[in-house]
Design an enzyme around this catalytic site. Structure first.
Site, PDB file in Angstrom:
ATOM      1  N   TYR A   1       0.819  -1.213   0.000  1.00 55.56           N
ATOM      2  CA  TYR A   1       0.000   0.000   0.000  1.00 55.56           C
ATOM      3  C   TYR A   1       0.859   1.272   0.000  1.00 55.56           C
ATOM      4  O   TYR A   1       0.329   2.371  -0.194  1.00 55.56           O
ATOM      5  CB  TYR A   1      -0.962   0.032   1.200  1.00 55.56           C
ATOM      6  CG  TYR A   1      -1.851  -1.186   1.347  1.00 55.56           C
ATOM      7  CD1 TYR A   1      -2.024  -2.089   0.298  1.00 55.56           C
ATOM      8  CD2 TYR A   1      -2.524  -1.450   2.545  1.00 55.56           C
ATOM      9  CE1 TYR A   1      -2.828  -3.215   0.446  1.00 55.56           C
ATOM     10  CE2 TYR A   1      -3.337  -2.566   2.685  1.00 55.56           C
ATOM     11  CZ  TYR A   1      -3.470  -3.448   1.634  1.00 55.56           C
ATOM     12  OH  TYR A   1      -4.267  -4.563   1.795  1.00 55.56           O
TER      13      TYR A   1
ATOM     14  N   LEU B   1     -16.999  -3.955   1.123  1.00 54.21           N
ATOM     15  CA  LEU B   1     -18.108  -3.189   0.527  1.00 54.21           C
ATOM     16  C   LEU B   1     -18.070  -3.306  -0.994  1.00 54.21           C
ATOM     17  O   LEU B   1     -18.649  -2.475  -1.707  1.00 54.21           O
ATOM     18  CB  LEU B   1     -18.007  -1.710   0.935  1.00 54.21           C
ATOM     19  CG  LEU B   1     -17.975  -1.419   2.439  1.00 54.21           C
ATOM     20  CD1 LEU B   1     -17.702   0.064   2.698  1.00 54.21           C
ATOM     21  CD2 LEU B   1     -19.281  -1.843   3.095  1.00 54.21           C
TER      22      LEU B   1
ATOM     23  N   LYS C   1     -12.470   0.332   3.725  1.00 52.60           N
ATOM     24  CA  LYS C   1     -11.630   1.520   3.544  1.00 52.60           C
ATOM     25  C   LYS C   1     -12.531   2.737   3.338  1.00 52.60           C
ATOM     26  O   LYS C   1     -13.499   2.681   2.580  1.00 52.60           O
ATOM     27  CB  LYS C   1     -10.729   1.309   2.320  1.00 52.60           C
ATOM     28  CG  LYS C   1      -9.989   2.548   1.838  1.00 52.60           C
ATOM     29  CD  LYS C   1     -10.625   3.180   0.611  1.00 52.60           C
ATOM     30  CE  LYS C   1      -9.912   4.451   0.182  1.00 52.60           C
ATOM     31  NZ  LYS C   1     -10.648   5.190  -0.856  1.00 52.60           N
ATOM     32  N   SER C   2     -12.206   3.827   4.027  1.00 52.82           N
ATOM     33  CA  SER C   2     -12.806   5.106   3.655  1.00 52.82           C
ATOM     34  C   SER C   2     -11.857   6.232   4.028  1.00 52.82           C
ATOM     35  O   SER C   2     -11.197   6.183   5.062  1.00 52.82           O
ATOM     36  CB  SER C   2     -14.150   5.347   4.349  1.00 52.82           C
ATOM     37  OG  SER C   2     -14.633   6.620   3.912  1.00 52.82           O
TER      38      SER C   2
ATOM     39  N   ARG D   1     -17.805   8.648   7.106  1.00 57.28           N
ATOM     40  CA  ARG D   1     -18.016   7.255   6.694  1.00 57.28           C
ATOM     41  C   ARG D   1     -17.278   6.278   7.609  1.00 57.28           C
ATOM     42  O   ARG D   1     -17.753   5.161   7.846  1.00 57.28           O
ATOM     43  CB  ARG D   1     -17.553   7.065   5.252  1.00 57.28           C
ATOM     44  CG  ARG D   1     -18.491   7.694   4.242  1.00 57.28           C
ATOM     45  CD  ARG D   1     -17.956   7.498   2.854  1.00 57.28           C
ATOM     46  NE  ARG D   1     -18.875   7.979   1.833  1.00 57.28           N
ATOM     47  CZ  ARG D   1     -18.572   8.051   0.549  1.00 57.28           C
ATOM     48  NH1 ARG D   1     -17.371   7.664   0.129  1.00 57.28           N
ATOM     49  NH2 ARG D   1     -19.456   8.490  -0.320  1.00 57.28           N
TER      50      ARG D   1
ATOM     51  N   ASN E   1     -19.385   3.410   9.279  1.00 56.28           N
ATOM     52  CA  ASN E   1     -19.072   1.993   9.086  1.00 56.28           C
ATOM     53  C   ASN E   1     -18.925   1.263  10.426  1.00 56.28           C
ATOM     54  O   ASN E   1     -19.418   0.146  10.594  1.00 56.28           O
ATOM     55  CB  ASN E   1     -17.814   1.841   8.223  1.00 56.28           C
ATOM     56  CG  ASN E   1     -18.053   2.321   6.793  1.00 56.28           C
ATOM     57  OD1 ASN E   1     -19.198   2.539   6.385  1.00 56.28           O
ATOM     58  ND2 ASN E   1     -16.975   2.507   6.042  1.00 56.28           N
TER      59      ASN E   1
END
Ligand code: A2P
Length: 272
Positions: free
Chosen positions: A49, A189, A229-230, A235, A239
């Protein structure tokens, strides 16, 4: 305190975590800071990442290292050898700078290399040396898991795989249950694409919730972990609040009918 799962090595794992895949390095420090403030205790990273320096910086700045579970993964491309594992582990360890890691995973089995069992032995040694608390895998199939278990006697604490209502992974989840492996969903998601499904919108509206919360509650009800992930603070909170939603049996029947096998990310077969 986020809902916890117990791993087969006795350690606890928060069921919902914050995933850092596709978080831009420039945004990572803020996302990790926001996630910790929102109440996340599991933050899922990886060398691939390319944001571990920023991830580690935010963890240190939070002053809450001891309450957090920090994860990283061995990428294994282009070189998937034990020597490369040790080099890559040291690099992630140094870049994060948060002390021993909580979970370290093999990112892909890459079966054509023929080395994943040897890499797994390397992870076992890292755990014995106290460099990492729990060891795990990602994107492993049943045959590959079986080989790890048969040849080393050490069962991975978790297997992180793509899963969402389009791709529930029933067969793999059943194998995991039989062997005490936690199923952890990446792209839980469906990269956000699944949230437009009318069924999810409908169920969400009936509960005064959001489609993302419905999907995350579904993951929890299956007994798994998920690392959505956000990059948005609201969010991240939304979540995590999926924990307080309750789905009915009928909701579950409707979500189960969404299975189509559709993937939103790479398949293990494409990562050799
Ligand atoms: P963003 O980062 O802009 O919030 P997955 O974890 O399955 O890979 O999904 C991540 C994608 O879903 C990202 O594009 C993210 O966008 C989006 N996302 C995450 N949480 C929500 C949410 N609660 N509502 C709508 N989209 C979301």
């Amino acid at each position: 305190m986020p809902q916890q799962l117990t791993l087969n090595d006795g350690h606890q794992l928060p069921a919902l975590g914050c995933g850092l895949y596709k978080v831009d390095p420039a945004a990572t420090e803020q996302v990790v800071t926001d996630a910790i403030a929102a109440g996340y205790r599991l933050i899922d990273g990886a060398a691939f990442y390319a944001n571990e320096v920023e991830f580690g910086r935010a963890v240190r700045a939070s002053g809450q290292r001891d309450r957090l579970l920090i994860t990283s993964k061995f990428w294994g491309d282009p070189i998937m050898t034990r020597d490369q594992l040790l080099l890559d582990f040291e690099r992630s360890f140094d870049e994060l700078g948060v002390g021993p890691l909580d979970v370290y995973l093999i990112h892909w089995p890459r079966p054509s290399r023929g080395t994943y069992v040897d890499i797994w032995r390397g992870l076992i040694e890292l755990r014995e040396a106290g460099r990492v608390r729990s060891i795990a895998v990602s994107n492993f199939g049943i045959e590959e898991l079986r080989r790890l278990i048969d040849e080393t006697g050490v069962v991975p604490a978790l297997n992180q795989v793509e899963s969402h209502p389009w791709l529930p992974q029933h067969e793999l989840r059943a194998f995991h249950r039989e062997h005490g492996i936690v199923t952890q969903a990446w792209s839980p998601l469906g990269r956000g694409q699944i949230l437009a499904e009318p069924v999810l919108q409908d169920i969400a509206a009936a509960h005064g919730a959001t489609p993302a919360q419905v999907v995350l509650r579904w993951h929890l009800d299956l007994g798994g972990s998920a690392v959505p992930k956000s990059t948005h603070r609201a969010r991240l909170r939304e979540n995590l609040a999926a924990e307080s939603l309750q789905l009915t049996d009928d909701d579950h029947r409707r979500i189960a009918a969404m299975e189509s096998g559709r993937r939103t990310g790479s398949s293990p077969a494409s990562r050799q």
